[in-house]
Write an enzyme that holds these catalytic residues in place. Structure first.
Site, short mmCIF file in Angstrom:
data_model
loop_
_atom_site.label_atom_id
_atom_site.label_comp_id
_atom_site.label_asym_id
_atom_site.label_seq_id
_atom_site.Cartn_x
_atom_site.Cartn_y
_atom_site.Cartn_z
N THR A 61 3.02 -1.27 8.11
CA THR A 61 3.63 -2.58 8.33
C THR A 61 4.73 -2.87 7.31
O THR A 61 5.87 -3.17 7.66
CB THR A 61 2.52 -3.66 8.22
N VAL A 62 4.38 -2.78 6.03
CA VAL A 62 5.35 -3.16 4.99
C VAL A 62 6.42 -2.07 4.83
O VAL A 62 7.60 -2.38 4.62
CB VAL A 62 4.64 -3.43 3.65
N ALA A 111 6.83 9.37 3.33
CA ALA A 111 5.57 9.98 3.72
C ALA A 111 4.78 9.00 4.58
O ALA A 111 4.69 7.81 4.25
CB ALA A 111 4.75 10.33 2.48
N GLU A 115 -6.62 -7.02 5.33
CA GLU A 115 -6.64 -5.74 4.62
C GLU A 115 -7.34 -4.70 5.48
O GLU A 115 -8.09 -5.05 6.41
CB GLU A 115 -7.43 -5.88 3.31
N ASP A 157 -9.41 -9.40 -2.54
CA ASP A 157 -7.94 -9.35 -2.54
C ASP A 157 -7.36 -10.51 -3.38
O ASP A 157 -6.46 -10.30 -4.20
CB ASP A 157 -7.46 -9.45 -1.08
N ARG A 207 3.18 8.65 15.21
CA ARG A 207 2.87 7.25 15.58
C ARG A 207 4.15 6.51 15.98
O ARG A 207 5.20 6.76 15.39
CB ARG A 207 2.32 6.52 14.34
N ILE A 209 6.75 -14.54 -1.70
CA ILE A 209 7.06 -15.60 -2.66
C ILE A 209 7.36 -14.95 -4.02
O ILE A 209 6.54 -14.18 -4.51
CB ILE A 209 5.87 -16.57 -2.86
N LYS A 249 -5.08 -10.40 -7.00
CA LYS A 249 -3.82 -11.13 -7.21
C LYS A 249 -3.95 -12.10 -8.37
O LYS A 249 -3.02 -12.26 -9.18
CB LYS A 249 -3.42 -11.86 -5.93
N1 HSE Z 1 -4.58 -9.24 3.33
C1 HSE Z 1 -3.63 -9.93 2.54
C2 HSE Z 1 -3.66 -11.38 2.93
C3 HSE Z 1 -2.26 -9.32 2.76
O1 HSE Z 1 -4.28 -11.71 3.95
O2 HSE Z 1 -3.11 -12.20 2.23
C4 HSE Z 1 -1.27 -9.66 1.70
O3 HSE Z 1 -1.67 -9.22 0.44
#
Ligand code: HSE
Length: 436
Positions: free
Chosen positions: A13-14, A43, A190, A201, A49, A136, A205
């Site tokens: 995705t990113v 990579a 995630e 997660d 895909r 952000i 952060k």
């Molecule tokens: N799984 C994370 C979220 C993605 O829902 O914020 C971004 O870090």
């Protein structure tokens, strides 16, 4: 000057978002960085895909070490996530004297102290803006913009999936499992969704934010972590009755006894700004002694929002090793030789919607005439209100909301409306912006 050659680890995705952004905004990015930035080697786990980006001109491999070892790549962008392999690749890139840009919060929160030490020895940069709150620029804000402050506390909605689930439980009265499945389908969650739901997660952060805010080493294992899986639909409803919203917050605060680091569901007064941050959006409040509380809000996940932070880091690194110190952060953000001569619009060509208020004689045909004069200028009416006249008065207030129109058209229309006998005085105008 020759383009900077970048190796990309991960085309999900990113990764796809990063390729697209670098291609789409190539010229603007180059005018800011002082050089073109080119992904030359990438990579991906599976080469066959379907992709969200074009990989034309990019050498592809399933072996990420090949990208790191490629003598052509000067910067490695690590977007594969996870800890062990990502750490090995990052340390290898550092050893090879390459700068690393990463969006990997688990990697930085758990191994950042070691990684930074190795990077310092090798004289390379590790940047990780995309690791916290997606697009952000919160790391830049805290690390640079707020450096004059003693930070007292910060509190944030820093997991979009958990916020999306709580928002849906609030607005749509939906069950937890049902909403989580949708978050997964939408690609917010995630790889292991318990990271989102159980607060892991957010704790990654928060660890990073706290270190930057308070100048402490990264200490993920000291964060108190609670997820949202025990928040029931009835809690959301009862909290609302009491004037609160339930939000999943990461909070770091300075206390007399030390720094408190915690992630947990929290009742917030409904009028508090953070309480109205909904869906997958993130927001972080940071309070410093000089500035007081500040709020940073935006998309915290997703392909291009996260890529926006990855590219910002890439530009920072490129400026660092490409430019003279005075050009590293150009005064006007773009390199001085690359400023454009785009014209600034005269006000009469600016387009906005309008709120109009006028006093009109209360007699047949007046509103129709006003509507006709607006229509003649191509101005479409969105809403109209005519108030009751005051007792004994012959004139009434008329309020009109219009769709968007060029300023000169509104000037003409108002001039003609004001020339009508049935309109008393001026048309009062206030511009309307929805900022969508
Ligand atoms: N799984 C994370 C979220 C993605 O829902 O914020 C971004 O870090």
């Amino acid at each position: 000057m020759k383009p900077v050659k970048v190796g990309l680890l991960g085309l999900g995705t990113v990764g796809g978002g990063t390729v697209n952004l670098l291609q789409r905004n190539r010229d603007e990015i180059s005018r800011r960085a002082g050089r073109d930035i080119e992904i030359v080697h990438a990579a991906a786990r599976h080469l066959d895909r379907p992709r969200t980006c074009s990989t034309e001109g990019i050498r592809l491999t399933t072996d990420p070490f090949e990208v790191v070892d490629d003598p052509e790549t000067e910067i490695i962008v690590e977007l594969i996530g996870g800890e062990d392999l990502a750490k090995e690749l990052t340390l290898r890139a550092i050893e090879r004297g390459k700068h690393v840009v990463t969006a990997n919060k688990a990697l930085i929160a758990s191994h950042g102290n070691e990684i930074f030490a190795r990077a310092r020895e090798q004289g390379v940069s590790i940047t990780f803006e995309a690791a916290v709150a997606g697009g952000i620029p919160i790391i830049k804000a805290v690390r640079e913009g707020l450096v004059g402050n003693r930070i007292d506390w910060l509190a944030g909605i820093i997991n979009g999936t958990a916020n999306f689930i709580l928002s849906e439980m609030f607005y749509a009265d939906r069950e937890f499992g049902d909403v989580l499945a949708e978050a997964q389908r939408l690609g917010y969650a995630e790889a292991d969704p318990t990271f989102d739901v159980e607060g892991v997660d957010a704790a990654h952060k928060l660890t990073i934010l706290a270190s930057i805010a308070f100048g402490i080493p990264l200490q993920y294992d000291k964060v108190h972590v609670e997820g949202i899986s025990h928040v029931g639909q009835e809690d959301v409803a009862y909290a609302q009755e009491l004037g609160f919203r339930i939000k999943h917050l990461g909070i770091a605060s300075r206390t007399e006894d030390g720094i408190a680091l915690r992630v947990h569901p929290t009742l917030l007064p409904s009028r508090q700004l953070l309480a109205s941050v909904d869906g997958v959006m993130n927001a972080v409040m940071v309070s410093g002694d000089a500035l007081g509380p500040t709020l940073y809000y935006g998309p915290g996940a997703g392909a291009e929002p996260t890529a926006s932070a990855v590219v910002a880091d890439l530009v920072d690194v490129v400026r660092e090793f490409t430019l003279a110190p005075e050009d590293r952060v150009p005064y006007l953000a773009f390199q001085s030789h690359a400023l454009s001569d785009d014209p600034v619009l005269p006000m009469d060509r600016v387009e906005t919607a309008y709120y109009l208020r006028m006093q009109a004689l209360d007699r047949p045909g007046v509103l129709a005439e006003v509507a006709r004069l607006l229509g003649e200028q191509g101005i479409s009416i969105e809403a109209i209100i005519q108030k009751q006249p005051e007792p004994g008065a012959e004139d009434v207030p008329v309020i009109i909301l219009t769709h968007r129109v060029r300023e000169w058209q509104m000037n003409e229309a108002c001039e003609r409306i004001e020339a009508q006998d049935a309109i008393l005085g001026h048309v009062h105008r206030i511009r309307v912006e929805t900022l969508d």
